[in-house]
Design a protein around this motif. Structure first.
Motif, mmCIF file in Angstrom:
data_model
loop_
_atom_site.group_PDB
_atom_site.id
_atom_site.type_symbol
_atom_site.label_atom_id
_atom_site.label_comp_id
_atom_site.label_asym_id
_atom_site.label_seq_id
_atom_site.Cartn_x
_atom_site.Cartn_y
_atom_site.Cartn_z
ATOM 1 N N GLY A 38 -5.055 -7.587 5.718
ATOM 2 C CA GLY A 38 -5.870 -6.663 6.505
ATOM 3 C C GLY A 38 -5.968 -5.277 5.897
ATOM 4 O O GLY A 38 -5.257 -4.947 4.940
ATOM 5 N N ASN A 39 -6.829 -4.441 6.483
ATOM 6 C CA ASN A 39 -7.053 -3.097 5.957
ATOM 7 C C ASN A 39 -6.168 -2.078 6.653
ATOM 8 O O ASN A 39 -6.114 -2.036 7.877
ATOM 9 N N TRP A 40 -5.551 -1.251 5.852
ATOM 10 C CA TRP A 40 -4.621 -0.245 6.346
ATOM 11 C C TRP A 40 -4.890 1.076 5.639
ATOM 12 O O TRP A 40 -5.560 1.118 4.605
ATOM 13 N N GLN A 52 -1.007 3.008 8.927
ATOM 14 C CA GLN A 52 -1.689 2.538 10.143
ATOM 15 C C GLN A 52 -2.771 1.513 9.786
ATOM 16 O O GLN A 52 -3.436 1.647 8.752
ATOM 17 N N PRO A 53 -2.996 0.539 10.654
ATOM 18 C CA PRO A 53 -4.132 -0.382 10.467
ATOM 19 C C PRO A 53 -5.436 0.380 10.691
ATOM 20 O O PRO A 53 -5.482 1.293 11.514
ATOM 21 N N ILE A 54 -6.474 -0.004 9.964
ATOM 22 C CA ILE A 54 -7.747 0.712 10.090
ATOM 23 C C ILE A 54 -8.894 -0.292 10.066
ATOM 24 O O ILE A 54 -8.807 -1.337 9.431
ATOM 25 N N ILE A 111 0.826 -1.207 0.000
ATOM 26 C CA ILE A 111 0.000 0.000 0.000
ATOM 27 C C ILE A 111 0.862 1.259 0.000
ATOM 28 O O ILE A 111 0.491 2.290 -0.577
ATOM 29 N N LEU A 140 -2.871 -4.215 3.042
ATOM 30 C CA LEU A 140 -1.464 -3.841 3.223
ATOM 31 C C LEU A 140 -0.652 -4.229 1.989
ATOM 32 O O LEU A 140 0.262 -3.509 1.581
#
Ligand code: MG
Ligand code: MG
Ligand code: MG
Ligand code: MG
Ligand code: MG
Ligand code: MG
Lengths: 145, 145, 145, 145, 145, 145
Positions: free
Chosen positions: B115-117, B143-145, B6, B107
């Motif tokens: 996962g979502n970042w 950052q993770p979100i 990302i 990511l």
């Protein structure tokens, strides 16, 4: 096309995306001196040493303190950006694996009056010393030389 | 081709070099949410506000503190990298003019399990508030979100 | 009684004053996950490792980078508060002996809509590596998870 | 019961949980000088000024530079812990609403030989200047006086 | 002649220029306690230890935490000034070779009401661990004692 | 007599002790360019501006970004040393009143091979904005030019 700055040249080379070799040759033909290498460590001084050694070996800087100082400060600024604040890796239990790119030449391409500068870009991963538990980071330092 | 992270997606878009629109569409089709804007100021809080406002308006983050916190920390990390240490602009008599890029998604591309970042990249000029007396800078926060 | 935030819960448990066990049970019954441990070192990475190991072993965080990242940043923020600035212990000839408390649950008790967060509190002594030549310190980091 | 340090006394009073008035009286009878106040601002110097003003008005410090210096450094350390790094609020678009507690007395209760110290604790909320978009923070500074 | 502050006294002694011995005696006769020593290292804690050891051995501070704390904070402030930001030497591949000067006495000469303070000055070279690739640096910390 | 470094020359001139005018002339005859001025403010950017303005007006630096950049970084390093960490004055309710000294010439006197450098020294008082509640501070930055 807009003229690129020395920072953008170093950044594009760092990302290693697309036809990097042509890009590098294109700028070497415009008298930029360019080097790309790899370093990975929990020990920030090893990363700094790898970059300094490469810059000397590849004759990117001359053997005098004036130029070594410019390179050193560019590295520290890049590392500070990469670490986003405190220049600490293993001390805070994290590790970096990165590509470093050193570019020396005019601040803006085709503008000799912008003077000679050196740019250092670090791009790679930072995170816990455990595969997959890391995210990307970038840092750039630019100094007159 | 290697899968991009990302961070690299946001960096390539930030540099605005080459066919950016295609690249943006390519990643929007892969479910990344992307926004690019401009901000310029000696006042760091105005730059932060411009990015936060854009992220809300463009629905990159949902209206909850969880997500706003992730965005905020990504911005501060990016700004810290851009400033290479202390997050200060006008206080130390310097100004920034930059493009900000916000990217939300996995990511690593094509790896839903990563996962979502959220990634924020700032790329532009930093220097004295006087045209031509400035050099490029970059900063990125993830950052993770 | 006012609803307590996750930070206050972690702080009260850290101070270890009064009937801590009841307090811990009270919040465990409200679905908070809580762990208290001890760490002492001149080496900041050992303190970080002790907390990360405890969090994994006690299943406070799941085995994915998303959650590990939240924990890591909470620890670094707590350590930064404990050190009041630069995250350095032995490098500046000082040592820390502390209790760490990890709490996972809603940002505010009885408010599910406040979302899931993780709080890390460090409370103990900091000073020269010589008994009695030290004073108390505290630090707290809070991250969405 | 273990003897409490001046830091723990200040922390317990800061958290404002349980019978604070009795606790305060208990320590005032042991010759601790204690003050609790409130401050909220995006402007860090206003928070510092509120604490300094209260300390002078309440005669916690005497009118000399020796004591004012000890108080000032205790405040800055507390604020640095509260901010977890850079002592910036509005400059990075965040706000603080907090209770400050000043305690003056021996470093350890009932140990006159531990000397006179001053502790400042800040406990409250930090976050975006928008209600509900904030989390708790704490910071403590301790100086000999 | 203007009255000198304790900082200027320590600075003049540090620079070691001119008739230092007379100057030292002049201020010792005015009840200042003075010590000058040398330290060189890539390891910041060794420099701190050298100064603390000298201060104890020369009876500049008494054996209590109150005074040791004042000395420690004066050293860290001096080192922070010397390093211009992050208190890191070997971690960022640089080395320091310096003269340290400790002075204890009134904040301003001939002004007993200004109280007792301790000043630490570090003056020397900082740079790469390679002869000639270094430049001068200075740092000073002043604390009430 | 040992050869002095550019830093010591700037420091001796800053302290303004003894026959400063002769010293200044002595080094001007050795081709050093020297300027001493005063600045006082709670606003760090005003101090920076005062130094930059003086350097331009006195022709210490030429009107190009290369040299302005060297001066700027020397000033920031000096200010960072003066502030001992974070470059903040009014934001943390303190004020500075200082003499600044700019020296341009070889890194070591009578050693042309040491190259051209610029040194900036700040020496003065720092403290609360209230007369007598302040102590001395010093900071120095040195950059190749
Ligand atoms: Mg340097
Ligand atoms: Mg936060
Ligand atoms: Mg991270
Ligand atoms: Mg002070
Ligand atoms: Mg302390
Ligand atoms: Mg620069």
């Amino acid at each position: 096309m807009e003229k690129r700055g020395i920072g953008k040249i170093a950044l594009l080379l760092s990302l290693g995306d697309g036809d990097i070799e042509s890009l590098q040759k294109y700028y070497e033909n415009k008298n930029y001196i360019i080097y790309r290498g790899q370093a990975g460590s929990m020990d920030s001084k090893k990363i700094i040493a790898a970059i300094e050694t490469a810059a000397s070996r590849e004759d990117i800087i001359r053997e005098n303190y004036h130029e070594e100082h410019a390179l050193y400060h560019a590295i520290i600024e890049a590392l500070s950006g990469y670490c986003r604040g405190q220049v600490l890796l293993g001390e805070v239990l994290r590790s970096a694996g990165l590509t470093f790119t050193i570019v020396r030449g005019t601040l803006v391409e085709d503008e000799p009056s912008s003077g000679n500068w050196i740019a250092v870009v670090l791009y790679g991963q930072i995170g816990s010393p455990r595969r997959g538990f890391e995210h990307e980071a970038i840092g750039m330092g630019i100094q007159p030389i």
